[in-house]
Motif scaffolding. Structure first.
Motif, short mmCIF file in Angstrom:
data_model
loop_
_atom_site.label_atom_id
_atom_site.label_comp_id
_atom_site.label_asym_id
_atom_site.label_seq_id
_atom_site.Cartn_x
_atom_site.Cartn_y
_atom_site.Cartn_z
N ASN A 125 -15.92 -1.66 -5.54
CA ASN A 125 -15.13 -0.43 -5.47
C ASN A 125 -14.92 0.19 -6.85
O ASN A 125 -14.84 1.40 -6.98
CB ASN A 125 -13.74 -0.73 -4.93
CG ASN A 125 -13.70 -0.65 -3.44
OD1 ASN A 125 -13.68 0.43 -2.90
ND2 ASN A 125 -13.73 -1.80 -2.79
N TYR B 195 -6.14 -3.94 8.43
CA TYR B 195 -6.52 -2.66 7.81
C TYR B 195 -5.64 -1.52 8.32
O TYR B 195 -5.40 -0.55 7.61
CB TYR B 195 -7.98 -2.38 8.17
CG TYR B 195 -8.71 -1.58 7.12
CD1 TYR B 195 -9.05 -2.15 5.90
CD2 TYR B 195 -9.05 -0.25 7.35
CE1 TYR B 195 -9.71 -1.42 4.94
CE2 TYR B 195 -9.72 0.48 6.39
CZ TYR B 195 -10.05 -0.11 5.19
OH TYR B 195 -10.70 0.62 4.23
N TYR C 49 -0.13 3.84 -2.78
CA TYR C 49 -0.55 5.21 -2.46
C TYR C 49 0.56 6.24 -2.70
O TYR C 49 0.28 7.40 -2.96
CB TYR C 49 -1.06 5.30 -1.01
CG TYR C 49 -2.44 4.69 -0.87
CD1 TYR C 49 -3.55 5.31 -1.45
CD2 TYR C 49 -2.66 3.52 -0.18
CE1 TYR C 49 -4.82 4.76 -1.34
CE2 TYR C 49 -3.93 2.96 -0.07
CZ TYR C 49 -5.00 3.59 -0.64
OH TYR C 49 -6.25 3.05 -0.54
N ARG D 43 0.84 -1.22 0.00
CA ARG D 43 0.00 0.00 0.00
C ARG D 43 0.87 1.26 0.00
O ARG D 43 0.49 2.29 -0.55
CB ARG D 43 -0.96 0.01 1.19
CG ARG D 43 -2.08 -1.00 1.08
CD ARG D 43 -3.16 -0.61 0.09
NE ARG D 43 -3.04 -1.27 -1.18
CZ ARG D 43 -3.88 -1.09 -2.21
NH1 ARG D 43 -4.91 -0.29 -2.11
NH2 ARG D 43 -3.71 -1.72 -3.33
N ILE E 166 -2.63 -1.54 6.16
CA ILE E 166 -2.94 -0.87 4.90
C ILE E 166 -2.75 0.63 5.05
O ILE E 166 -2.10 1.30 4.25
CB ILE E 166 -4.42 -1.15 4.51
CG1 ILE E 166 -4.62 -2.61 4.09
CG2 ILE E 166 -4.90 -0.19 3.43
CD1 ILE E 166 -6.05 -2.96 3.72
N TYR F 82 -9.44 -1.81 -9.38
CA TYR F 82 -10.37 -2.58 -8.56
C TYR F 82 -11.20 -3.59 -9.37
O TYR F 82 -12.02 -4.30 -8.82
CB TYR F 82 -11.29 -1.65 -7.76
CG TYR F 82 -10.57 -1.07 -6.56
CD1 TYR F 82 -10.10 -1.91 -5.56
CD2 TYR F 82 -10.33 0.29 -6.44
CE1 TYR F 82 -9.41 -1.41 -4.47
CE2 TYR F 82 -9.65 0.80 -5.34
CZ TYR F 82 -9.20 -0.06 -4.35
OH TYR F 82 -8.52 0.43 -3.27
N LYS G 130 -4.09 -7.97 -4.52
CA LYS G 130 -5.02 -7.43 -3.50
C LYS G 130 -6.06 -8.44 -2.98
O LYS G 130 -6.22 -8.56 -1.77
CB LYS G 130 -5.68 -6.18 -4.10
CG LYS G 130 -6.50 -5.37 -3.13
CD LYS G 130 -5.67 -4.47 -2.26
CE LYS G 130 -6.53 -3.49 -1.50
NZ LYS G 130 -6.17 -3.38 -0.09
N1 GLN Z 1 -8.12 2.05 1.70
C1 GLN Z 1 -8.30 0.64 1.60
C2 GLN Z 1 -7.27 -0.01 0.74
O1 GLN Z 1 -6.52 0.62 0.06
C3 GLN Z 1 -9.66 0.29 1.12
C4 GLN Z 1 -9.88 0.64 -0.27
C5 GLN Z 1 -11.22 0.25 -0.71
O2 GLN Z 1 -11.67 -0.88 -0.50
N2 GLN Z 1 -11.86 1.18 -1.34
O3 GLN Z 1 -7.19 -1.20 0.70
#
Ligand code: GLN
Length: 531
Positions: free
Chosen positions: A467, A154, A29, A25, A157, A62, A128
């Motif tokens: 998502n 979580y 990110y 992550r 994450i 996603y 993921k």
């Molecule tokens: N922020 C969390 C992640 O990156 C959830 C993201 C999501 O499921 N929208 O896994």
């Protein structure tokens, strides 16, 4: 299967998955924090086009978990999928690095960037859903620690998500376009670190309470099938997706038909005044078409028993409701950032906080609050007072609605030139994070509890697919952000002021929360003893 209430602590494997996912992550990110800046400031894309690429990227990221889940359940198992997913994502990040090295040669840089995005989309699909599935498999199917375990996971994450923009922004967003490459290099390095830790420690720590290795390929389970199948009350651990040809042809025909309908009628669906979606949106159409076809494709599988089918049906209902959650929640990256930029007083004792800094509030709140929520679920569980998973999700949607209500009160009667206190936006993010902690880790957990083992990663893919649809929907809704007093409407609701805009989200998430709450008793019944 007996419910194991008494076990204390968590298996070491959870912390391995925590660290692996934290670095992944960090990579994801970190790149995302720089991406828009890179393509607008170094590659000089215009903002509208950049937003479209960003929307498609976050949508596709996603969608591919469906593919990654399918490959794992049918052929590779979780471990191998995570490994190759990680390697492909690292490759994607290094292609972004190569692109940023060549930013002055825009054509080459663009080419490398699209290749890199392709790697990230594909790699994420393999990584993921499979890492999330493994968290649940560390425990007995009915272990009451699962919600707490996913909440701790979580936190990992979000630890990655909180640190990444700080570090990658520090080295990559310096004002000099030549420095973006350092941000992407850091993201790629984070990904390699994730895969390395995972590869070195996986055999030691990733096993069931009985010491059986988890996440191997379905064929390796075949040998041990008798014991394991009895244990998990599965008909078979070996994947038996009954891919009869007619089912595949039927699904493909359904996909093509829906894809055409969506791409032709997109303007009609989304209101032609919203610029982001005017014109055919191929990726949005594909996401919505897959979201409708795939669940049917799975649930008609002949190998499913009646109980399994009704549990999968619950996953679908919950996944449907979370679309509304994420569509409202993900305004953070779009309309709420405009709001932070234009209408929020960001002055703190003479220092003006950048609008983008609000983006890290969520991750910081998750990291601070996740341990409390994990403790809360464990404590309530011990007293037999823990709400069921659908009820928790309904609470999550409710908190989201309250967050928007608070900010709606803050902007009531405020004109476009007035800035409001940053306490409003801060309160919104705090409430949204609390909602997220009731809904998102719990969602991962319930998908895991309800899935037949042989479909567990594919169904995790379905959860993430919601998502993809939500991110596309979020883009549409963000287009309703009021501009210059012009009225916009969505599904008959008129939006002229910021107050109207925020109240729209109160209504949407409020309705979703109440309906889910009303349905929760029925869903609990369908879940057949699983909470
Ligand atoms: N922020 C969390 C992640 O990156 C959830 C993201 C999501 O499921 N929208 O896994």
């Amino acid at each position: 299967m007996s419910s194991i209430q008494s076990k204390q602590g968590h298996p070491k494997g959870l912390y391995l998955l925590f660290v692996t996912e934290m670095w992944e992550r960090f990579s994801y990110y970190g790149m995302r924090a720089l991406f828009m800046l890179y393509i607008t400031k170094a590659l000089l894309f215009d903002k509208g086009f950049a937003a479209q690429i960003y929307g498609s990227y976050t949508g596709l990221v996603y969608l591919t978990p469906l593919l990654g889940g399918y490959i794992a359940d049918r052929y590779w198992g979780n471990r191998r999928s995570i490994f190759w997913g990680g390697i492909i994502m690292a490759l994607g990040q290094f292609l972004m690095f190569a692109s940023a090295i060549n930013y002055q040669d825009i054509e080459t840089a663009k080419y490398l960037m699209f290749l890199g995005l392709g790697g990230l989309i594909l790699g994420n699909g393999l990584f993921k859903p499979n890492i999330s599935t493994m968290v649940g498999h560390l425990y007995e199917p009915n272990d009451s620690r699962k919600d707490a375990a996913f909440t701790i996971f979580y936190m990992g994450i979000n630890l990655g998500a909180a640190l990444a923009p700080l570090w990658c922004g520090f080295v990559g967003d310096t004002g000099n376009p030549a420095d973006f490459k350092w941000g992407f290099l850091s993201a790629g390095t984070g990904m390699l670190l994730s895969v390395t830790v995972f590869q070195i420690l996986k055999n030691k720590y990733l096993c069931t309470p009985e010491g059986q290795q988890i996440g191997l390929s379905p064929s390796s389970y075949k040998q041990a099938a008798t014991q394991v199948t009895e244990k998990h009350n599965e008909k078979s651990v070996v994947l038996e997706l009954q891919n009869s040809k007619s089912r595949i042809y039927f699904s493909l025909a359904g996909f093509i038909a829906l894809f055409l309908i969506f791409s032709i009628n997109f303007d009609a669906f989304t209101n032609a005044s919203i610029s982001l979606f005017s014109g055919a949106d191929w990726i949005g159409s594909a996401i919505f078409a897959v979201s409708l076809v795939m669940p049917i494709f799975i649930i008609v599988d002949k190998s499913l028993t009646k109980v399994e089918r009704s549990r999968i049906f619950v996953i679908y209902i919950i996944s449907f409701f979370v679309i509304f959650f994420w569509a409202a929640f993900e305004q953070a990256g779009a309309s709420l950032t405009f709001f932070a930029d234009e209408q929020t007083d960001r002055n703190i004792f003479g220092w003006v906080m950048p609008a983008s800094a609000f983006q890290s509030f969520n991750a910081i709140f998750v990291v601070s609050l996740a341990p409390l929520f994990a403790m809360l679920w464990t404590a309530l569980g011990k007293r037999g007072m823990e709400p069921s998973s659908p009820a928790k999700q309904s609470i999550g949607l409710f908190l989201l609605a309250v967050g928007y209500l608070v900010i709606a009160i803050g902007v009531r009667g405020v004109d476009a030139n007035t800035k409001v206190s940053m306490l409003w936006l801060t309160s919104l993010y705090l409430l949204h994070t609390m909602g997220e902690l009731c809904l998102s880790p719990i969602g991962l957990s319930i998908v895991n509890k309800l899935s037949p083992l042989r479909f567990s990663s594919l169904l995790m893919g379905v959860w993430f697919m919601s998502n993809a649809a939500a991110n596309k929907f979020a883009g549409i809704l963000s287009g309703l952000y009021p501009e210059n007093g012009i009225s916009k409407s969505f599904a008959g609701y008129e939006i002229t002021t910021l107050y109207d805009f925020f109240i729209f989200f109160v209504i949407m998430s409020g309705i979703a929360s109440v309906v889910l709450f009303v349905l929760s008793k029925w869903l609990e019944k369908l879940m057949g003893g699983i909470r």
